[in-house]
Design a protein around this motif. Sequence first.
Motif, PDB file in Angstrom:
ATOM      1  N   PRO A 196       0.911  -1.238   0.006  1.00 10.14           N
ATOM      2  CA  PRO A 196       0.038   0.059  -0.035  1.00 10.14           C
ATOM      3  C   PRO A 196       0.719   1.250   0.145  1.00 10.14           C
ATOM      4  CG  PRO A 196       0.295  -1.186   2.140  1.00 10.14           C
ATOM      5  CD  PRO A 196       0.478  -1.947   1.195  1.00 10.14           C
ATOM      6  N   LYS A 197       0.331   2.265  -0.622  1.00  7.96           N
ATOM      7  CA  LYS A 197       1.057   3.449  -0.731  1.00  7.96           C
ATOM      8  C   LYS A 197       0.253   4.642  -0.285  1.00  7.96           C
ATOM      9  CE  LYS A 197       1.115   3.840  -5.463  1.00  7.96           C
ATOM     10  NZ  LYS A 197       1.494   4.358  -7.021  1.00  7.96           N
ATOM     11  N   ALA A 198       0.714   5.760  -0.050  1.00  6.21           N
ATOM     12  CA  ALA A 198      -0.132   7.055   0.585  1.00  6.21           C
ATOM     13  C   ALA A 198      -0.820   6.734   1.493  1.00  6.21           C
ATOM     14  CB  ALA A 198      -0.667   7.660  -0.695  1.00  6.21           C
ATOM     15  N   ILE A 199      -0.249   5.859   2.490  1.00  8.35           N
ATOM     16  CA  ILE A 199      -0.959   5.358   3.764  1.00  8.35           C
ATOM     17  C   ILE A 199      -1.511   6.353   4.677  1.00  8.35           C
ATOM     18  CG2 ILE A 199      -0.818   3.972   5.885  1.00  8.35           C
ATOM     19  CD1 ILE A 199       1.451   2.427   4.093  1.00  8.35           C
ATOM     20  N   VAL A 200      -2.497   6.748   4.944  1.00 10.49           N
ATOM     21  CA  VAL A 200      -3.128   7.589   6.093  1.00 10.49           C
ATOM     22  C   VAL A 200      -3.469   6.957   7.543  1.00 10.49           C
ATOM     23  CG1 VAL A 200      -3.784   9.314   4.386  1.00 10.49           C
ATOM     24  CG2 VAL A 200      -5.308   7.769   5.172  1.00 10.49           C
ATOM     25  N   LYS A 201      -3.953   5.758   7.315  1.00 19.64           N
ATOM     26  CA  LYS A 201      -4.403   5.060   8.660  1.00 19.64           C
ATOM     27  C   LYS A 201      -4.075   3.618   8.820  1.00 19.64           C
ATOM     28  CE  LYS A 201      -8.802   4.369  11.147  1.00 19.64           C
ATOM     29  NZ  LYS A 201     -10.284   4.721  10.806  1.00 19.64           N
ATOM     30  N   ILE A 202      -3.716   3.470   9.860  1.00 19.78           N
ATOM     31  CA  ILE A 202      -3.688   1.695   9.917  1.00 19.78           C
ATOM     32  C   ILE A 202      -4.432   1.472  11.126  1.00 19.78           C
ATOM     33  CG2 ILE A 202      -1.589   1.575   8.858  1.00 19.78           C
ATOM     34  CD1 ILE A 202      -0.270   1.064  11.675  1.00 19.78           C
ATOM     35  N   GLU A 203      -5.145   0.072  11.104  1.00 22.81           N
ATOM     36  CA  GLU A 203      -5.931  -0.457  11.961  1.00 22.81           C
ATOM     37  C   GLU A 203      -5.624  -1.779  12.383  1.00 22.81           C
ATOM     38  OE1 GLU A 203     -10.703  -0.768  11.677  1.00 22.81           O
ATOM     39  OE2 GLU A 203      -9.714  -0.165  10.105  1.00 22.81           O
ATOM     40  N   TYR A 204      -5.164  -2.118  13.808  1.00 19.21           N
ATOM     41  CA  TYR A 204      -5.039  -3.526  14.135  1.00 19.21           C
ATOM     42  C   TYR A 204      -6.259  -4.235  14.264  1.00 19.21           C
ATOM     43  CZ  TYR A 204      -0.319  -2.325  15.955  1.00 19.21           C
ATOM     44  OH  TYR A 204       1.071  -1.911  15.910  1.00 19.21           O
ATOM     45  N   VAL A 205      -6.225  -5.419  13.195  1.00 16.24           N
ATOM     46  CA  VAL A 205      -7.535  -6.280  13.316  1.00 16.24           C
ATOM     47  C   VAL A 205      -7.387  -7.646  13.911  1.00 16.24           C
ATOM     48  CG1 VAL A 205      -8.621  -4.795  11.661  1.00 16.24           C
ATOM     49  CG2 VAL A 205      -7.124  -6.744  10.755  1.00 16.24           C
ATOM     50  N   ASN A 206      -8.152  -8.504  13.870  1.00 16.19           N
ATOM     51  CA  ASN A 206      -8.070  -9.895  14.222  1.00 16.19           C
ATOM     52  C   ASN A 206      -8.769 -10.799  13.337  1.00 16.19           C
ATOM     53  OD1 ASN A 206     -10.645  -9.526  14.960  1.00 16.19           O
ATOM     54  ND2 ASN A 206     -10.554 -10.190  17.017  1.00 16.19           N
ATOM     55  N   GLU A 207      -8.943 -10.204  12.290  1.00 23.64           N
ATOM     56  CA  GLU A 207      -9.298 -11.321  11.096  1.00 23.64           C
ATOM     57  C   GLU A 207      -8.814 -10.840   9.854  1.00 23.64           C
ATOM     58  OE1 GLU A 207     -13.899  -9.314  10.724  1.00 23.64           O
ATOM     59  OE2 GLU A 207     -13.538 -11.561  11.588  1.00 23.64           O
ATOM     60  N   LEU A 208      -8.621 -11.759   9.028  1.00 21.45           N
ATOM     61  CA  LEU A 208      -8.235 -11.662   7.510  1.00 21.45           C
ATOM     62  C   LEU A 208      -9.278 -10.841   6.742  1.00 21.45           C
ATOM     63  CD1 LEU A 208      -6.448 -13.964   5.161  1.00 21.45           C
ATOM     64  CD2 LEU A 208      -8.132 -12.508   4.317  1.00 21.45           C
ATOM     65  N   GLN A 209      -8.903  -9.554   6.021  1.00 26.43           N
ATOM     66  CA  GLN A 209      -9.790  -9.000   5.309  1.00 26.43           C
ATOM     67  C   GLN A 209      -9.274  -8.694   3.737  1.00 26.43           C
ATOM     68  OE1 GLN A 209     -11.141  -5.263   6.883  1.00 26.43           O
ATOM     69  NE2 GLN A 209     -11.276  -6.167   9.163  1.00 26.43           N
ATOM     70  N   TYR A 210     -10.006  -8.921   2.919  1.00 23.26           N
ATOM     71  CA  TYR A 210      -9.803  -8.483   1.528  1.00 23.26           C
ATOM     72  C   TYR A 210      -9.500  -7.046   1.224  1.00 23.26           C
ATOM     73  CZ  TYR A 210     -11.348 -13.193   0.243  1.00 23.26           C
ATOM     74  OH  TYR A 210     -11.304 -14.724   0.004  1.00 23.26           O
ATOM     75  N   GLY A 211      -8.393  -6.966   0.293  1.00 26.57           N
ATOM     76  CA  GLY A 211      -8.119  -5.637   0.295  1.00 26.57           C
ATOM     77  C   GLY A 211      -8.641  -5.267  -1.317  1.00 26.57           C
ATOM     78  N   THR A 212      -8.567  -3.902  -1.660  1.00 21.28           N
ATOM     79  CA  THR A 212      -9.206  -3.337  -2.895  1.00 21.28           C
ATOM     80  C   THR A 212      -9.200  -4.344  -4.009  1.00 21.28           C
ATOM     81  OG1 THR A 212      -8.931  -1.148  -2.209  1.00 21.28           O
ATOM     82  CG2 THR A 212      -9.337  -1.589  -4.407  1.00 21.28           C
ATOM     83  N   TRP A 213      -7.908  -4.886  -4.335  1.00 19.56           N
ATOM     84  CA  TRP A 213      -7.510  -5.752  -5.465  1.00 19.56           C
ATOM     85  C   TRP A 213      -8.490  -7.142  -5.469  1.00 19.56           C
ATOM     86  CZ3 TRP A 213      -7.127  -4.370 -10.366  1.00 19.56           C
ATOM     87  CH2 TRP A 213      -6.462  -3.076 -10.826  1.00 19.56           C
ATOM     88  N   SER A 214      -8.185  -7.557  -4.404  1.00 21.47           N
ATOM     89  CA  SER A 214      -8.815  -8.996  -4.135  1.00 21.47           C
ATOM     90  C   SER A 214     -10.367  -8.865  -4.067  1.00 21.47           C
ATOM     91  CB  SER A 214      -8.157  -9.684  -3.001  1.00 21.47           C
ATOM     92  OG  SER A 214      -7.678  -8.978  -2.016  1.00 21.47           O
ATOM     93  N   LYS A 215     -10.882  -7.803  -3.820  1.00 22.31           N
ATOM     94  CA  LYS A 215     -12.379  -7.795  -3.778  1.00 22.31           C
ATOM     95  C   LYS A 215     -12.983  -7.516  -5.200  1.00 22.31           C
ATOM     96  CE  LYS A 215     -13.190  -5.210   0.433  1.00 22.31           C
ATOM     97  NZ  LYS A 215     -13.188  -3.757   1.042  1.00 22.31           N
ATOM     98  N   ILE A 216     -12.116  -6.854  -5.964  1.00 22.33           N
ATOM     99  CA  ILE A 216     -12.778  -6.434  -7.561  1.00 22.33           C
ATOM    100  C   ILE A 216     -11.983  -7.451  -8.585  1.00 22.33           C
ATOM    101  CG2 ILE A 216     -13.075  -4.129  -6.970  1.00 22.33           C
ATOM    102  CD1 ILE A 216     -10.625  -3.403  -8.335  1.00 22.33           C
TER     103      ILE A 216
END
Length: 245
Positions: A192-212
Amino acid sequence: MRSFDRLNRRSFLARTFAFCAAFVQGWWSRPGSARAEPDYFTGTDFVGKTRVGKFKQFYINYWKPLRRIKAADWTLEVGGLCETPKHFTLDQLKGLPTMTQTSRLKCVECWSAKAEWSGFHFSELMKLCPPQPEATGVVFHCGDIYTEHLSLADLNHPRTLWVTQMNGAPLSDEHGFPLRVIVPFKYGYKNPKAIVKIEYVNELQYGTWSKIGPYSPDGTILPGTDHPLDLGKTPRRISGGEITY
Ligand SMILES: Nc1nc2c(c(=O)[nH]1)N[C@H]1C(S)=C(S)[C@@H](COP(=O)(O)O)O[C@H]1N2
Ligand SMILES: [Mo]
């Protein structure tokens, strides 16, 4: 009944027109066309996807045109499953112990390009803002509404780098100012580029490309063919994982 028919006919015509317009636009900007990708963005408040000019050696990919980020207005927001949410300025992040390494960025759409990257290791940020024990990964939110997820294991890999400098200069807006993450053994979309925010999470999440697209949320580079931009795009076999040449 007649007015219903007329309405239907009108919406049919509108849809036909929209389809044709989309087709013409797609054709106009098709890859390889002499008219493809005019440079709309140089000298404007926005940066966008481009392969023109100096970017022929290292393509630019942004999901949506990105409004240029100014260091003075920017902080990295760290939240989610952590003890205390925090904000970091660019100067604070640049003050962390610096690491420099050369690696190749491999886009899943065939091309690759190499650069020297400098920044800090995730462990330094984790010390300043530790996750809660149940956190397993991080979701990234970027300036162009792009999102991506990386596991804590991938982030703690010795080759994964949080980057503020590319080839000895501050990151350009095009390449992800002020902060990007380089994961050399994963396809570009996991970087990821131009990062503005990060969030610690406890489950795998799909990113933009793997969603579309048909792209795995894991994104590890697979055996296949590479077309390195800096080596004349000559196709070559790659065996999977980081390309170290
Ligand atoms: N914010 C953001 N980061 C992103 C993307 C994007 O669209 N938006 N595209 C990814 C993809 S698919 C690739 S190949 C690389 C490209 O990096 P570059 O634009 O510096 O060449 O950025 C990745 N990081
Ligand atoms: Mo990509």
